[in-house]
Design a protein around this motif. Structure first.
Motif, PDB file in Angstrom:
ATOM      1  N   ALA A  91       0.839  -1.207   0.000  1.00 31.26           N
ATOM      2  CA  ALA A  91       0.000   0.000   0.000  1.00 31.26           C
ATOM      3  C   ALA A  91       0.877   1.261   0.000  1.00 31.26           C
ATOM      4  O   ALA A  91       0.563   2.244  -0.677  1.00 31.26           O
ATOM      5  CB  ALA A  91      -0.938  -0.008   1.209  1.00 31.26           C
ATOM      6  N   ARG A  92       1.988   1.208   0.716  1.00 31.80           N
ATOM      7  CA  ARG A  92       2.897   2.378   0.743  1.00 31.80           C
ATOM      8  C   ARG A  92       3.418   2.665  -0.663  1.00 31.80           C
ATOM      9  O   ARG A  92       3.459   3.818  -1.105  1.00 31.80           O
ATOM     10  CB  ARG A  92       4.082   2.120   1.682  1.00 31.80           C
ATOM     11  N   ALA A  93       3.814   1.594  -1.361  1.00 29.47           N
ATOM     12  CA  ALA A  93       4.327   1.778  -2.728  1.00 29.47           C
ATOM     13  C   ALA A  93       3.225   2.314  -3.644  1.00 29.47           C
ATOM     14  O   ALA A  93       3.487   3.140  -4.534  1.00 29.47           O
ATOM     15  CB  ALA A  93       4.877   0.458  -3.263  1.00 29.47           C
ATOM     16  N   GLN A  94       1.992   1.858  -3.408  1.00 31.32           N
ATOM     17  CA  GLN A  94       0.889   2.319  -4.258  1.00 31.32           C
ATOM     18  C   GLN A  94       0.587   3.806  -4.013  1.00 31.32           C
ATOM     19  O   GLN A  94       0.319   4.552  -4.952  1.00 31.32           O
ATOM     20  CB  GLN A  94      -0.338   1.439  -4.026  1.00 31.32           C
ATOM     21  N   VAL A  95       0.638   4.219  -2.758  1.00 28.96           N
ATOM     22  CA  VAL A  95       0.422   5.645  -2.449  1.00 28.96           C
ATOM     23  C   VAL A  95       1.542   6.491  -3.054  1.00 28.96           C
ATOM     24  O   VAL A  95       1.299   7.535  -3.666  1.00 28.96           O
ATOM     25  CB  VAL A  95       0.332   5.866  -0.926  1.00 28.96           C
ATOM     26  N   ARG A  96       2.775   6.010  -2.888  1.00 30.88           N
ATOM     27  CA  ARG A  96       3.913   6.766  -3.452  1.00 30.88           C
ATOM     28  C   ARG A  96       3.775   6.890  -4.980  1.00 30.88           C
ATOM     29  O   ARG A  96       4.141   7.908  -5.562  1.00 30.88           O
ATOM     30  CB  ARG A  96       5.228   6.076  -3.106  1.00 30.88           C
ATOM     31  N   ALA A  97       3.262   5.847  -5.602  1.00 30.06           N
ATOM     32  CA  ALA A  97       3.100   5.885  -7.065  1.00 30.06           C
ATOM     33  C   ALA A  97       2.109   6.980  -7.465  1.00 30.06           C
ATOM     34  O   ALA A  97       2.330   7.705  -8.446  1.00 30.06           O
ATOM     35  CB  ALA A  97       2.632   4.524  -7.579  1.00 30.06           C
ATOM     36  N   LEU A  98       1.026   7.123  -6.698  1.00 33.91           N
ATOM     37  CA  LEU A  98       0.062   8.186  -7.010  1.00 33.91           C
ATOM     38  C   LEU A  98       0.728   9.553  -6.872  1.00 33.91           C
ATOM     39  O   LEU A  98       0.555  10.432  -7.725  1.00 33.91           O
ATOM     40  CB  LEU A  98      -1.153   8.107  -6.072  1.00 33.91           C
ATOM     41  N   ALA A  99       1.489   9.722  -5.800  1.00 31.26           N
ATOM     42  CA  ALA A  99       2.185  11.005  -5.602  1.00 31.26           C
ATOM     43  C   ALA A  99       3.199  11.244  -6.718  1.00 31.26           C
ATOM     44  O   ALA A  99       3.342  12.371  -7.219  1.00 31.26           O
ATOM     45  CB  ALA A  99       2.880  11.013  -4.236  1.00 31.26           C
ATOM     46  N   ASP A 100       3.879  10.177  -7.136  1.00 32.62           N
ATOM     47  CA  ASP A 100       4.915  10.324  -8.172  1.00 32.62           C
ATOM     48  C   ASP A 100       4.334  10.712  -9.531  1.00 32.62           C
ATOM     49  O   ASP A 100       5.024  11.350 -10.338  1.00 32.62           O
ATOM     50  CB  ASP A 100       5.717   9.022  -8.321  1.00 32.62           C
ATOM     51  N   ILE A 101       3.103  10.300  -9.797  1.00 37.10           N
ATOM     52  CA  ILE A 101       2.496  10.705 -11.083  1.00 37.10           C
ATOM     53  C   ILE A 101       2.451  12.226 -11.152  1.00 37.10           C
ATOM     54  O   ILE A 101       2.750  12.839 -12.185  1.00 37.10           O
ATOM     55  CB  ILE A 101       1.099  10.070 -11.263  1.00 37.10           C
ATOM     56  N   VAL A 102       2.116  12.858 -10.028  1.00 36.20           N
ATOM     57  CA  VAL A 102       2.126  14.328  -9.989  1.00 36.20           C
ATOM     58  C   VAL A 102       3.563  14.854  -9.962  1.00 36.20           C
ATOM     59  O   VAL A 102       3.950  15.699 -10.772  1.00 36.20           O
ATOM     60  CB  VAL A 102       1.343  14.851  -8.765  1.00 36.20           C
ATOM     61  N   ALA A 103       4.356  14.320  -9.018  1.00 35.69           N
ATOM     62  CA  ALA A 103       5.681  14.908  -8.770  1.00 35.69           C
ATOM     63  C   ALA A 103       6.642  14.703  -9.932  1.00 35.69           C
ATOM     64  O   ALA A 103       7.460  15.587 -10.225  1.00 35.69           O
ATOM     65  CB  ALA A 103       6.280  14.297  -7.504  1.00 35.69           C
ATOM     66  N   CYS A 104       6.553  13.541 -10.585  1.00 31.19           N
ATOM     67  CA  CYS A 104       7.555  13.202 -11.612  1.00 31.19           C
ATOM     68  C   CYS A 104       7.036  13.316 -13.038  1.00 31.19           C
ATOM     69  O   CYS A 104       7.828  13.540 -13.952  1.00 31.19           O
ATOM     70  CB  CYS A 104       8.061  11.771 -11.401  1.00 31.19           C
ATOM     71  N   ASP A 105       5.724  13.112 -13.218  1.00 33.29           N
ATOM     72  CA  ASP A 105       5.232  13.030 -14.594  1.00 33.29           C
ATOM     73  C   ASP A 105       4.420  14.250 -15.039  1.00 33.29           C
ATOM     74  O   ASP A 105       4.342  14.529 -16.231  1.00 33.29           O
ATOM     75  CB  ASP A 105       4.379  11.757 -14.768  1.00 33.29           C
ATOM     76  N   ILE A 106       3.790  14.953 -14.093  1.00 34.03           N
ATOM     77  CA  ILE A 106       3.024  16.154 -14.484  1.00 34.03           C
ATOM     78  C   ILE A 106       3.833  17.422 -14.192  1.00 34.03           C
ATOM     79  O   ILE A 106       4.124  18.206 -15.097  1.00 34.03           O
ATOM     80  CB  ILE A 106       1.662  16.244 -13.741  1.00 34.03           C
ATOM     81  N   HIS A 107       4.179  17.608 -12.925  1.00 35.07           N
ATOM     82  CA  HIS A 107       4.723  18.906 -12.498  1.00 35.07           C
ATOM     83  C   HIS A 107       5.995  19.345 -13.236  1.00 35.07           C
ATOM     84  O   HIS A 107       6.093  20.503 -13.653  1.00 35.07           O
ATOM     85  CB  HIS A 107       4.935  18.889 -10.973  1.00 35.07           C
TER      86      HIS A 107
END
Ligand SMILES: N[C@@H](CCC(=O)N[C@@H](CS)C(=O)NCC(=O)O)C(=O)O
Length: 211
Positions: A91-107
């Protein structure tokens, strides 16, 4: 603690939410990203943060921390309650993945420096720059809309790191007039989060340097 921030910076907004959720008092040091060609690019701030971006956080021992994710993880480590990650490793990895979509792929595609480069170095017109901005938000939000859990928050019943990254990105998307009709789950998560005082107090319009 001291937070170098700009009211419209979505990366600083993430850290403001974390500080509020953790109940950590802080002083805002506003760094205007537009005035005088960007005060973050001037010598005074470069001496603070050589990367010339906000946020930057001065920890109680005087050490300077940069990068919103690193800062938020530091806050999580010094003040684990309320937790920003679930206990289960998957679950931790899944939450981090959601955050990373914003932090690494959009922003990174859409931050001020990238947009300025499109305009001043690649000589793109404003409509093309707006189309670029919308494209990367819609691309990332389309993935997130499928990946978020039944609410009220991004990963279910508890606020997580994923919400700290999503809500500031939604605020920027609204400011840049990205249509959000295709993202009802994301809009629902935004409504739920902004009901919480920690999120509301972190909003751009509620900052001391808001214009
Ligand atoms: N990955 C960094 C991104 C920081 C960042 O790009 N901040 C923007 C404001 S949201 C900034 O300072 N931009 C200045 C520039 O691009 O010149 C983080 O998460 O802290």
């Amino acid at each position: 603690m001291k937070l170098y921030s700009y009211f419209r910076s979505s990366a600083a907004y993430r850290v403001r939410i974390a500080l509020n959720l953790k109940g950590i008092a802080y002083e805002t040091v506003p760094i205007h990203l537009i005035k005088d060609g960007g005060r973050h690019r001037q010598a005074e701030y470069r001496a603070v943060n050589p990367q010339m971006r906000v946020p930057a956080l001065v920890a109680p021992d005087g050490e300077l921390l940069i990068q919103s994710l690193a800062i938020i993880e530091y806050l999580e480590e010094i003040k684990p309650e309320p937790p920003l990650l679930p206990k289960d490793p998957i679950a931790r990895a899944q939450v981090r993945a959601l955050a990373d979509i914003v932090a690494c792929d959009i922003h990174p595609m859409n931050n001020l420096g990238s947009l300025r480069y499109l305009k001043h170095e690649l000589h793109q017109e404003q409509p093309a720059i707006d189309a670029w901005y919308h494209h990367w938000v819609i691309d990332g939000f389309t993935s997130l809309e499928s990946l978020v859990r039944p609410g009220p928050y991004s990963f279910g019943a508890d606020v997580t790191l994923a919400d700290l990254f999503l809500i500031p990105q939604v605020a920027n998307a609204r400011r840049l007039k990205v249509p959000l009709e295709a993202f009802p789950k994301i809009v629902g998560i935004e409504t739920a989060c902004l009901r919480l005082s920690a999120f509301d107090r972190a909003r751009p319009e509620n900052q001391p340097d808001a214009e």
